[in-house]
Scaffold this active site. Structure first.
Site, mmCIF file in Angstrom:
data_model
loop_
_atom_site.group_PDB
_atom_site.id
_atom_site.type_symbol
_atom_site.label_atom_id
_atom_site.label_comp_id
_atom_site.label_asym_id
_atom_site.label_seq_id
_atom_site.Cartn_x
_atom_site.Cartn_y
_atom_site.Cartn_z
ATOM 1 N N SER A 105 18.591 -12.549 -48.580
ATOM 2 C CA SER A 105 20.011 -12.255 -48.453
ATOM 3 C C SER A 105 20.738 -13.306 -47.613
ATOM 4 O O SER A 105 20.612 -14.492 -47.880
ATOM 5 C CB SER A 105 20.168 -10.852 -47.882
ATOM 6 O OG SER A 105 21.359 -10.317 -48.341
ATOM 7 N N HIS A 120 18.294 -4.394 -53.594
ATOM 8 C CA HIS A 120 18.408 -5.508 -52.644
ATOM 9 C C HIS A 120 17.417 -5.294 -51.506
ATOM 10 O O HIS A 120 17.631 -4.428 -50.653
ATOM 11 C CB HIS A 120 19.853 -5.487 -52.129
ATOM 12 C CG HIS A 120 20.208 -6.638 -51.257
ATOM 13 N ND1 HIS A 120 20.335 -7.907 -51.731
ATOM 14 C CD2 HIS A 120 20.477 -6.693 -49.924
ATOM 15 C CE1 HIS A 120 20.693 -8.716 -50.734
ATOM 16 N NE2 HIS A 120 20.769 -7.995 -49.626
HETATM 17 C C1 GCU Z 1 26.245 -8.430 -47.438
HETATM 18 C C2 GCU Z 1 26.875 -9.737 -47.855
HETATM 19 C C3 GCU Z 1 25.889 -10.627 -48.613
HETATM 20 C C4 GCU Z 1 24.600 -10.745 -47.835
HETATM 21 C C5 GCU Z 1 24.082 -9.386 -47.478
HETATM 22 C C6 GCU Z 1 22.842 -9.375 -46.583
HETATM 23 O O1 GCU Z 1 26.021 -7.638 -48.555
HETATM 24 O O2 GCU Z 1 28.004 -9.449 -48.620
HETATM 25 O O3 GCU Z 1 26.433 -11.898 -48.838
HETATM 26 O O4 GCU Z 1 23.668 -11.502 -48.574
HETATM 27 O O5 GCU Z 1 25.061 -8.665 -46.758
HETATM 28 O O6 GCU Z 1 22.605 -10.325 -45.865
HETATM 29 O O7 GCU Z 1 22.140 -8.357 -46.593
#
Ligand code: GCU
Length: 424
Positions: free
Chosen positions: A261, A402
């Protein structure tokens, strides 16, 4: 009538503003755009040899990402030092060695410390390494009671028992599932991890963390083309690599930068900005990571710069709701890693990160891998879920949300054995 007009006057601009930020997930709504060619320079010259890529095209692309997206590191450290805080030869039921190393960075009379937690396989020395940040402290990735709890600022989390921005025993082991530690060790790799909040706290405040060490007198925030937090985290990974290079138990020529992420965005930028990284893994890195920005699917440039104003450099805001003006796209960030091994991974339910945009980005970076005679993702069709395509440039999309799963790690370990650290 009058009240209706007033309603319209108030609600119309409001709904327009909201509409701007309404994420699109519909392929039919993806705007038409031309994908910038990694092998054509900004002034239109075709690149046909690796020397031209290395001497002309790569530097100009790198410069663009550095000055317009992630931001430049303003100068060099005065010095850095390493201090072995704790070590054991009897970790993970005797399979591994554990080390906890404090890295201290010095600049302008100021200093910052961060801690690397290392698990090394006893079966392979020197060991190749996966190096990646964690979100909630080194002690969150394992149940091992010997891992030191960080004193750095942390994001509060009811789920993990974190309040007052302070990490405690309550969060020990809460992220075990994201780090397939035994599998990594059994696969003949070591793991090095760092709590990202020790390098730069993840908040829109530039008074603390790494940035503050580099300010000129009376400077309070980075300049428009200077680093945001992602570049600071990437810089921290390079300083960790500086330590790894000094440790005889580690094969520092085979260190893979890994991240999930936002930390996947950092792992990619670390791999692009420091060619000592032998490979890179981007797990669900999404917007500002592996995903193409011009598709504007899920999270967009405007959205990410608004929600996380500290992640990128200020210049990047030029492209808020204005992705078509970008002379590059994120596949060219991936191309900066070529011909080193790179793994881009997505998750089916992680539409916010635009899995298709992550896949296409790997596909469009492939021409640079081809130039080197290495294999990438030549197919334009996405593979089925849970059917990895593993070449020097690899891709998979797995089922689920995710996250980083056991499945992800199984693929990374297999792939790293074949493409990064091949056993003699
Ligand atoms: C949020 C953000 C993303 C990121 C994510 C994370 O969702 O919008 O860009 O990758 O956090 O780091 O879990």
């Amino acid at each position: 009538m009058k009240t209706f007009l007033v309603y319209l006057l108030i609600s119309y601009p409001l709904s327009m503003a909201m509409a701007q930020f309404e994420p699109n997930y519909d392929e039919r709504q993806v705007p038409e755009f031309k994908i910038p060619d990694p092998l054509t320079t900004f002034d239109g010259k075709k690149i046909t040899a690796t020397s031209e890529w290395e001497n002309t095209r790569r530097p100009e692309l790198y410069q663009f990402f550095e000055e317009q997206v992630y931001g430049k590191v303003p100068g060099k450290l005065d010095s850095l030092s390493f201090n072995m805080v704790e070590t054991s030869d009897d970790a993970l039921n005797g399979k591994a060695q554990r080390k906890q190393v404090e890295v201290s960075l010095f600049k302008n009379g100021k200093s910052l410390d961060f801690n690397i937690l290392l698990y090394l396989p006893k079966s392979r020395k020197p060991a190749p390494i996966f190096l990646g940040y964690n979100f909630y402290g080194n002690h969150s990735i394992t149940d091992d009671p010997n891992v030191i709890v960080s004193k750095a600022w942390a994001m509060d989390s009811e789920e993990f028992g974190i309040s007052g921005h302070t990490l405690t025993e309550a969060s020990r082991g809460v992220r075990v599932h994201r780090w397939a530690l035994e599998k990594i060790i059994d696969g003949g790799f070591g793991l090095a991890t760092i709590y990202y909040g020790e390098v730069d706290p993840d908040k829109n405040d530039f008074s603390d963390g790494l940035h503050s060490l580099f300010y000129m007198e009376s400077q309070e925030i980075p300049k428009k083309d200077e680093w945001g937090s992602i570049a600071a985290w990437a810089f921290g990974m390079s300083r960790a690599l500086d330590y790894l290079e000094t440790d005889p138990d580690i094969d520092a020529s085979h260190v893979v930068s890994f991240g999930h992420s936002r930390l996947g965005k950092a792992a990619l930028w670390a791999g692009a900005s420091d060619t000592r990284f032998a490979g890179v893994i981007s797990n669900d890195s999404g917007c500002g990571g592996a995903a193409l920005s011009k598709r504007q699917v899920g999270e967009t440039v405007g959205r990410i710069n608004t929600s996380f104003p500290h992640w990128f450099c200020d210049n990047f805001t030029e492209y808020n709701e204005n992705e078509e003006a970008l002379p590059v796209d994120q596949h060219e960030l991936l191309a900066l890693i070529a011909p080193r091994p790179l793994y881009v991974a997505s998750a089916e339910d992680d539409q916010w990160a635009d899995p298709r945009g992550e896949f296409l980005s790997a596909h469009y970076a492939t021409s640079v891998y081809d130039l080197y005679g290495t294999k990438g993702i030549s197919d334009t069709k996405m593979p089925e879920v849970n059917s990895p395509v593993q070449n020097t440039l690899a891709y998979h999309i797995r089922t689920g949300k995710h996250d980083v799963t056991e499945y992800d790690w199984e693929q990374y370990i297999d792939w790293a054995k074949r493409f990064v650290a091949v056993k003699p």
